[in-house]
Design a protein around this motif. Structure first.
Motif, PDB file in Angstrom:
ATOM      1  N   ALA A 244       0.833  -1.209   0.000  1.00 18.24           N
ATOM      2  CA  ALA A 244       0.000   0.000   0.000  1.00 18.24           C
ATOM      3  C   ALA A 244       0.868   1.259   0.000  1.00 18.24           C
ATOM      4  O   ALA A 244       0.588   2.228  -0.719  1.00 18.24           O
ATOM      5  N   VAL A 245       1.943   1.240   0.789  1.00 21.13           N
ATOM      6  CA  VAL A 245       2.842   2.401   0.854  1.00 21.13           C
ATOM      7  C   VAL A 245       3.575   2.584  -0.472  1.00 21.13           C
ATOM      8  O   VAL A 245       3.736   3.708  -0.963  1.00 21.13           O
ATOM      9  N   ALA A 246       4.022   1.477  -1.075  1.00 27.06           N
ATOM     10  CA  ALA A 246       4.710   1.556  -2.371  1.00 27.06           C
ATOM     11  C   ALA A 246       3.788   2.157  -3.431  1.00 27.06           C
ATOM     12  O   ALA A 246       4.225   2.971  -4.262  1.00 27.06           O
ATOM     13  N   ASP A 247       2.509   1.782  -3.398  1.00 22.44           N
ATOM     14  CA  ASP A 247       1.537   2.354  -4.348  1.00 22.44           C
ATOM     15  C   ASP A 247       1.431   3.868  -4.173  1.00 22.44           C
ATOM     16  O   ASP A 247       1.389   4.621  -5.154  1.00 22.44           O
ATOM     17  N   GLN A 248       1.387   4.317  -2.918  1.00 29.13           N
ATOM     18  CA  GLN A 248       1.298   5.761  -2.649  1.00 29.13           C
ATOM     19  C   GLN A 248       2.554   6.488  -3.125  1.00 29.13           C
ATOM     20  O   GLN A 248       2.478   7.583  -3.696  1.00 29.13           O
ATOM     21  N   LEU A 249       3.706   5.867  -2.889  1.00 29.11           N
ATOM     22  CA  LEU A 249       4.965   6.495  -3.285  1.00 29.11           C
ATOM     23  C   LEU A 249       5.064   6.586  -4.803  1.00 29.11           C
ATOM     24  O   LEU A 249       5.491   7.612  -5.355  1.00 29.11           O
ATOM     25  N   GLU A 250       4.659   5.537  -5.495  1.00 28.64           N
ATOM     26  CA  GLU A 250       4.685   5.568  -6.966  1.00 28.64           C
ATOM     27  C   GLU A 250       3.703   6.601  -7.511  1.00 28.64           C
ATOM     28  O   GLU A 250       3.988   7.273  -8.512  1.00 28.64           O
ATOM     29  N   SER A 251       2.571   6.746  -6.861  1.00 29.02           N
ATOM     30  CA  SER A 251       1.600   7.761  -7.273  1.00 29.02           C
ATOM     31  C   SER A 251       2.184   9.158  -7.111  1.00 29.02           C
ATOM     32  O   SER A 251       2.005  10.032  -7.974  1.00 29.02           O
ATOM     33  N   LEU A 252       2.910   9.367  -6.013  1.00 26.61           N
ATOM     34  CA  LEU A 252       3.548  10.663  -5.776  1.00 26.61           C
ATOM     35  C   LEU A 252       4.587  10.960  -6.857  1.00 26.61           C
ATOM     36  O   LEU A 252       4.684  12.091  -7.354  1.00 26.61           O
ATOM     37  N   ILE A 253       5.356   9.937  -7.246  1.00 29.62           N
ATOM     38  CA  ILE A 253       6.379  10.117  -8.282  1.00 29.62           C
ATOM     39  C   ILE A 253       5.729  10.468  -9.621  1.00 29.62           C
ATOM     40  O   ILE A 253       6.206  11.341 -10.355  1.00 29.62           O
ATOM     41  N   ARG A 254       4.618   9.795  -9.930  1.00 26.70           N
ATOM     42  CA  ARG A 254       3.935  10.073 -11.205  1.00 26.70           C
ATOM     43  C   ARG A 254       3.390  11.494 -11.260  1.00 26.70           C
ATOM     44  O   ARG A 254       3.405  12.142 -12.308  1.00 26.70           O
ATOM     45  N   SER A 255       2.916  11.992 -10.124  1.00 23.68           N
ATOM     46  CA  SER A 255       2.308  13.327 -10.114  1.00 23.68           C
ATOM     47  C   SER A 255       3.327  14.446  -9.934  1.00 23.68           C
ATOM     48  O   SER A 255       3.049  15.602 -10.242  1.00 23.68           O
ATOM     49  N   HIS A 256       4.505  14.102  -9.423  1.00 23.99           N
ATOM     50  CA  HIS A 256       5.563  15.098  -9.227  1.00 23.99           C
ATOM     51  C   HIS A 256       6.871  14.502  -9.744  1.00 23.99           C
ATOM     52  O   HIS A 256       7.611  13.858  -8.994  1.00 23.99           O
ATOM     53  N   GLY A 257       7.133  14.719 -11.021  1.00 20.35           N
ATOM     54  CA  GLY A 257       8.251  14.062 -11.697  1.00 20.35           C
ATOM     55  C   GLY A 257       9.612  14.320 -11.091  1.00 20.35           C
ATOM     56  O   GLY A 257      10.497  13.477 -11.170  1.00 20.35           O
ATOM     57  N   GLU A 258       9.810  15.487 -10.480  1.00 16.66           N
ATOM     58  CA  GLU A 258      11.119  15.803  -9.911  1.00 16.66           C
ATOM     59  C   GLU A 258      10.944  16.378  -8.514  1.00 16.66           C
ATOM     60  O   GLU A 258      10.234  17.353  -8.322  1.00 16.66           O
ATOM     61  N   TRP A 259      11.599  15.764  -7.557  1.00 15.41           N
ATOM     62  CA  TRP A 259      11.667  16.308  -6.209  1.00 15.41           C
ATOM     63  C   TRP A 259      12.948  15.814  -5.567  1.00 15.41           C
ATOM     64  O   TRP A 259      13.598  14.895  -6.055  1.00 15.41           O
ATOM     65  N   THR A 260      13.314  16.417  -4.475  1.00 13.02           N
ATOM     66  CA  THR A 260      14.670  16.288  -3.945  1.00 13.02           C
ATOM     67  C   THR A 260      15.126  14.850  -3.767  1.00 13.02           C
ATOM     68  O   THR A 260      16.233  14.488  -4.149  1.00 13.02           O
ATOM     69  N   ASP A 261      14.302  13.986  -3.185  1.00  9.28           N
ATOM     70  CA  ASP A 261      14.747  12.638  -2.828  1.00  9.28           C
ATOM     71  C   ASP A 261      14.192  11.560  -3.746  1.00  9.28           C
ATOM     72  O   ASP A 261      13.992  10.419  -3.323  1.00  9.28           O
ATOM     73  N   ILE A 262      13.959  11.895  -4.995  1.00 10.30           N
ATOM     74  CA  ILE A 262      13.364  10.902  -5.890  1.00 10.30           C
ATOM     75  C   ILE A 262      14.294   9.702  -6.086  1.00 10.30           C
ATOM     76  O   ILE A 262      13.843   8.567  -6.221  1.00 10.30           O
ATOM     77  N   ALA A 263      15.619   9.926  -6.062  1.00  9.78           N
ATOM     78  CA  ALA A 263      16.563   8.816  -6.226  1.00  9.78           C
ATOM     79  C   ALA A 263      16.425   7.814  -5.082  1.00  9.78           C
ATOM     80  O   ALA A 263      16.458   6.599  -5.297  1.00  9.78           O
ATOM     81  N   VAL A 264      16.245   8.320  -3.857  1.00 10.71           N
ATOM     82  CA  VAL A 264      16.098   7.425  -2.705  1.00 10.71           C
ATOM     83  C   VAL A 264      14.802   6.633  -2.817  1.00 10.71           C
ATOM     84  O   VAL A 264      14.735   5.459  -2.441  1.00 10.71           O
ATOM     85  N   SER A 265      13.766   7.261  -3.361  1.00 11.66           N
ATOM     86  CA  SER A 265      12.506   6.533  -3.540  1.00 11.66           C
ATOM     87  C   SER A 265      12.685   5.389  -4.533  1.00 11.66           C
ATOM     88  O   SER A 265      12.137   4.297  -4.348  1.00 11.66           O
ATOM     89  N   TYR A 266      13.465   5.613  -5.602  1.00 15.11           N
ATOM     90  CA  TYR A 266      13.746   4.536  -6.556  1.00 15.11           C
ATOM     91  C   TYR A 266      14.427   3.358  -5.849  1.00 15.11           C
ATOM     92  O   TYR A 266      14.134   2.191  -6.127  1.00 15.11           O
ATOM     93  N   ILE A 267      15.350   3.675  -4.941  1.00 16.00           N
ATOM     94  CA  ILE A 267      16.114   2.629  -4.244  1.00 16.00           C
ATOM     95  C   ILE A 267      15.189   1.706  -3.456  1.00 16.00           C
ATOM     96  O   ILE A 267      15.231   0.481  -3.598  1.00 16.00           O
ATOM     97  N   PHE A 268      14.324   2.295  -2.628  1.00 16.86           N
ATOM     98  CA  PHE A 268      13.513   1.451  -1.750  1.00 16.86           C
ATOM     99  C   PHE A 268      12.328   0.822  -2.472  1.00 16.86           C
ATOM    100  O   PHE A 268      11.868  -0.256  -2.084  1.00 16.86           O
TER     101      PHE A 268
END
Length: 559
Positions: free
Chosen positions: A245-269
């Motif tokens: 459920a958390v991964a779904d929320q994080l992926e949704s955030l990435i789709r709606s905001h293509g660039e933000w400070t810690d996007i690389a860390v989100s890719y990692i986890f």
């Protein structure tokens, strides 16, 4: 400061030496043509200062009349702008120039401001010693920190103390920062930092309990930070339903905001999440996204975490030794960061079980073929490992040396038993077949996707510095140092153990032989070091010790 002047933004992002005349011309043009605020003038002064200092160019603006306070404010804003745009290297460069050249001339308040800035840019770059030096300086300046900077001061000291093991208690700094937060968003940020500290101490239940009391906010970077912490805690607790459920929320955030400070860390986890649930292709997608990021946005932390993710994917594919090699590289990069420890150590422990099982099977196969070769392999491994430590090899080289030594004779499983143990002189045809075992071993390891450095040891451990070895007739510097170490250990052990066609000689006689003939085998400098090493070392091992030996080696690599 959020920089709104598009011309200043564009110029700042062209910070290179491709065309200095154009850069300086645009600097002057912006100053003369734009209706600039005080903050924007400070940014232009900072750009001029940083550019001229970096590329040894004359200042565009007269430095003698420069308002030092305005320049310091501009430098702070400029470095912060680069950090917000994932240009961490330039952010570090600008803050370092400020601390080295203008901080001491500033008033105490601005000196502290610039040192806090540089501590954090050094921290982001993974420069541990520099970060700790600034941490200690700032600790001594606590009573001089202006009221409006105290929140940032305590929060940043908490972050550094969490990661770099300064000896202090990060929660002390975070509690002070929380008292000074002044807004729900800043209070949430501190709370998340405290939760990340609990994660680093393996206090996953406590961290999750505290996290469950927080609420999401409308600041994208902080909401993303909250989701990432939540995901990595749930992965450690193997709570995959909640993690999904958390991964779904994080992926949704990435789709709606293509660039933000810690996007690389989100890719990692997210990558680790998909490895955990067995979706390796999706994990590989996130690894590819990490590898496609521009080099200037990659800190040591991101590089190290990327290696761990890649190792996790390799492990899932059964490529255990390549995974271990990646892990050693990651550990060297990430030793600085304590919040990586839980998932890195957990991964290494799981990997050890796979590696140990593979080695046990390999030794079993060798023993069934030739009991001498099985024990010889273990002795050569132990000799090489101990000698490599004495040489103070880099950890990644010690790793490759150890596994290469362990597998150097594995190609002998394809050589007939009678031929390996023939008590009389070999015929030319028989000797030619024996000489094929390095080729057989290297081919086997290539099929298993072993790292090339290990395959080189296996293929070339019978090469000689004088060019009279086999299978490729390499000579001199063509033979890697690690290969030479295995070559001399192989000869030394062969001389000092019984074989069907001859009796062992004493260690003293073997060392005399190496002193007389060894410079045909390996380089003179390495030979001298090995002889001194062998004179005071006694190496003995039993097959049953393999698991203990490898646990010791891997523990040393990840110390």
């Amino acid at each position: 400061m959020d920089l709104k002047n598009s011309r200043i933004c564009g110029l700042a992002l062209r910070f290179n030496y491709d065309n200095p005349e154009d850069f300086r011309s645009e600097l002057r043009s912006i100053y003369e043509q734009e209706d600039l605020s005080r903050e924007e003038i400070g940014m232009l002064l900072a750009l001029d200062f940083a550019y001229s200092s970096t590329f040894d160019e004359a200042r565009e603006f007269d430095s003698s009349g420069t308002d030092l306070k305005l320049l310091a404010e501009g430098v702070y804003s400029l470095s912060y702008f680069y950090a917000r745009n994932s240009e961490d290297k330039i952010a570090y460069l600008v803050s370092k120039l400020a601390v080295d050249h203008i901080a001491r001339e500033c008033e105490r308040e601005q000196e502290i401001n610039l040192k806090i800035l540089h501590m954090m840019t050094s921290f982001e770059m993974g420069f541990g010693e520099e970060t700790l030096l600034l941490f200690e300086e700032l600790m001594k300046l606590e009573k001089y920190v202006p009221v409006q900077k105290r929140f940032e001061y305590y929060n940043d000291l908490g972050l550094v103390s969490t990661q770099l093991r300064t000896g202090g208690n990060p929660l002390r700094f975070y509690e002070k920062a929380k008292e000074l937060a002044g807004s729900p968003v800043r209070a949430l940020m501190v709370q998340l930092n405290m939760i990340d500290y609990l994660y680093s101490k393996n206090m996953f239940k406590e961290a999750l309990k505290l996290l469950d009391k927080t609420e999401s906010c409308n600041v994208v970077s902080i909401n993303g930070y909250r989701l990432m912490i939540n995901l990595k805690i749930l992965l450690q607790m193997s709570s995959l339903a909640r993690a999904t459920a958390v991964a779904d929320q994080l992926e949704s955030l990435i789709r709606s905001h293509g660039e933000w400070t810690d996007i690389a860390v989100s890719y990692i986890f997210l990558g680790h999440f998909y490895v955990k649930i067995g979706n390796i292709s999706k994990a590989q997608n996130y690894l590819n996204l990490l590898k496609s990021l521009p080099d200037e946005s990659l800190t040591n932390y991101i590089r190290g975490e990327t290696l761990i993710l890649e190792a996790s994917i390799m492990q899932a594919k059964g490529e255990h030794f390549r995974a271990l090699e990646n892990s050693v590289g990651a550990f060297e990069t990430l030793t600085l960061y304590s919040t990586t420890s839980p998932h890195l150590k957990d991964f290494v422990n799981n990997l050890f079980g796979s590696i140990s099982a593979v080695f046990t099977q390999l030794i079993r196969e060798l023993r069934l073929k030739d009991s001498y070769t099985a024990l010889h392999t273990l002795r050569v491994l132990k000799i090489c490992y101990e000698f490599g430590k004495e040489l103070e090899l880099e950890k990644i080289d010690l790793f490759n040396l150890s596994i290469g030594a362990m597998l150097h004779d594995y190609g002998k499983v394809d050589i007939p038993f009678d031929l390996l143990n023939k008590p009389s002189k070999l015929t030319e045809e028989e000797f030619t077949e024996i000489m094929n075992h390095p080729v057989y071993g290297e081919r086997y390891l290539r099929d298993l996707n072993f790292p090339i450095a290990i395959r080189d040891i296996v293929r070339h451990h019978h090469e000689r510095i004088d060019g009279k070895g086999y299978p490729d007739g390499l000579k001199g510097d063509e033979i890697h140092k690690l290969v030479q170490i295995v070559a001399v250990a192989d000869v030394f052990d062969a001389l000092t153990t019984d074989r069907p066609y001859r009796k062992a000689i004493t260690k003293e006689k073997a060392l005399e032989y190496l002193e007389e003939k060894g410079d045909q085998l390996i380089s003179k400098g390495l030979l001298s070091r090995f002889i001194r090493f062998a004179q005071h070392k006694e190496i003995s091992i039993q097959e049953k010790e393999i698991t203990v030996l490898w646990r010791s080696i891997i523990s040393e690599l990840f110390k």
